[in-house]
Design a protein around this motif. Sequence first.
Motif, PDB file in Angstrom:
ATOM      1  N   ILE A  96       0.814  -1.219   0.000  1.00  0.00           N
ATOM      2  CA  ILE A  96       0.000   0.000   0.000  1.00  0.00           C
ATOM      3  C   ILE A  96       0.849   1.270   0.000  1.00  0.00           C
ATOM      4  N   ARG A 100      -0.229   5.131  -1.118  1.00  0.00           N
ATOM      5  CA  ARG A 100      -0.395   6.211  -0.137  1.00  0.00           C
ATOM      6  C   ARG A 100       0.380   7.455  -0.534  1.00  0.00           C
ATOM      7  N   MET A 106      -4.013   5.426  -5.999  1.00  0.00           N
ATOM      8  CA  MET A 106      -5.017   4.794  -5.150  1.00  0.00           C
ATOM      9  C   MET A 106      -6.364   4.730  -5.866  1.00  0.00           C
ATOM     10  N   ASP A 160      -4.902  -7.697  -0.902  1.00  0.00           N
ATOM     11  CA  ASP A 160      -5.512  -6.775  -1.861  1.00  0.00           C
ATOM     12  C   ASP A 160      -7.022  -6.657  -1.634  1.00  0.00           C
ATOM     13  N   PHE A 163      -7.794  -4.421   1.347  1.00  0.00           N
ATOM     14  CA  PHE A 163      -7.608  -3.030   0.951  1.00  0.00           C
ATOM     15  C   PHE A 163      -8.779  -2.529   0.104  1.00  0.00           C
ATOM     16  N   VAL A 178      -4.239  -1.994   7.231  1.00  0.00           N
ATOM     17  CA  VAL A 178      -3.006  -2.648   6.772  1.00  0.00           C
ATOM     18  C   VAL A 178      -2.679  -3.818   7.699  1.00  0.00           C
TER      19      VAL A 178
END
Length: 201
Positions: A96, A100, A106, A160, A163, A178
């Motif tokens: 990630i 970020r 994103m 994934d 997320f 996370v």
Amino acid sequence: MKSEGPLGVGRRAVLIQALRELLREEAPESLTFAKICERADIPRASAYHFFPNMGALYLGLRLLHAELVAARLSRVDTSQFESWQDYVYFLAGEAIAVLREDSAMMRVVYGVRNEETMLIGKELDSKIASIALKQVMDRFALPFWPDAPRKVGIAVALIDSVFRFSFREQGTITDEIVREAGRAAVAYLRCYLPEYVDSKP
């Protein structure tokens, strides 16, 4: 395939950069090919030569993301990890980290759903899984486990998926998410790996 030459490569990069800039300001559904060409200062007739549609542009940005993630992982010093579980939590954080740093990335990875980006997403998961498996096997004396590449691929896909769920629900991916992604992957891999394995000398 015939090379585009430096001018073609440069224009592709300018168009992708224009897309990144606009995605930091607007939602994907509000963007048009015309807006991107205007930001890039490239006529639409020329832009179509490099990217025939919006899907191809998003794919270009997704490919850039794949390259950045792979580059980050390839530089990892695996001697810092005390256990394979530590590595999995680290992997979730690295997966990630690139996104970020760039809200445009994103939005493309978790906010745009089309055939092109879904396909490269699968390829990216496979590439990450391959790098991760090699790094863990180089660092730890793991026992033989059948179909290891596929199982690591499933663990990466679990990260994934957590997320994606968070981004769809909250529009962001927090530190707690996370950790949740890492927990999900570790819990799955515990079905195949012992809790404690020795480090390689």
